[in-house]
Write a protein that holds these residues in place. Structure first.
Motif: not given
Length: 180
Positions: A99-110
């Motif tokens: 339910g929370r807003l999350v900032k993801f750093q992706l493995n493809d640098d995105g």
């Protein structure tokens, strides 16, 4: 077979945390002048109350005094819960962030910022906020695609979840008015 101080501390303290239905998230020992600081971070699905931290701190202190795990030097003990900005690294962290807003750093640098809507063993169901008046979109993200993740602090979320009383169909104001 030699074990590190951190492993010995975890072995000693994990049962104490578990007895209070807490997860032992982190143990760190850092130098602070002539002393050291032993920081014990605990959490649970329902959060951690201050009284629970205080009780656990007393039990940890007694246990450490009865052993030589911390050695002879002075140390300061801190028992705390993780901050809101702690990294999400375990499956249970994602469950707690549902339910929370999350900032993801992706493995493809995105990078991706999205709200967690569901969690299973393989990954997350997300809602990506719309930009410039567009509607939000659904997205699936596998755990293997995530390099880092951290909850975003929301000060004025417009679509807040209803309170537990409202979900149960109870009219809190009406009950309070009747009591008055």
């Amino acid at each position: 077979m030699s074990t590190t101080q951190s492993e010995r501390l975890r072995e000693l303290l994990e049962p104490l945390a578990a007895s209070k239905e807490l997860d032992l998230e982190e143990i760190t020992v850092t130098p602070a002048g002539k002393r050291r600081v032993l920081r014990v971070v605990v959490d649970s699905d329902n959060g951690v109350e201050l009284d629970t931290c205080a009780e656990l701190s007393r039990e940890v202190s007694e246990k450490l005094d009865a052993t030589d795990v911390m050695g002879d030097g002075e140390y300061v003990l801190e028992v705390t819960s993780p901050g809101a900005d702690r990294p999400l690294t375990e499956h249970r962290h994602y469950v707690r962030a549902n339910g929370r807003l999350v900032k993801f750093q992706l493995n493809d640098d995105g990078e991706l910022t999205a709200r967690i809507l569901g969690i299973d063993d393989e990954g997350l169901d997300l809602e990506v906020p719309g930009v410039k008046g567009r509607k939000p979109t659904a997205r699936r993200l596998d755990f293997g695609d995530i390099a880092k993740a951290r909850v975003e602090i929301e000060f004025s979320r417009k679509d807040k979840k209803p309170s537990r009383d409202a979900e149960a169909g109870e009219d809190v104001d009406a009950e309070n008015a009747e009591e008055a």
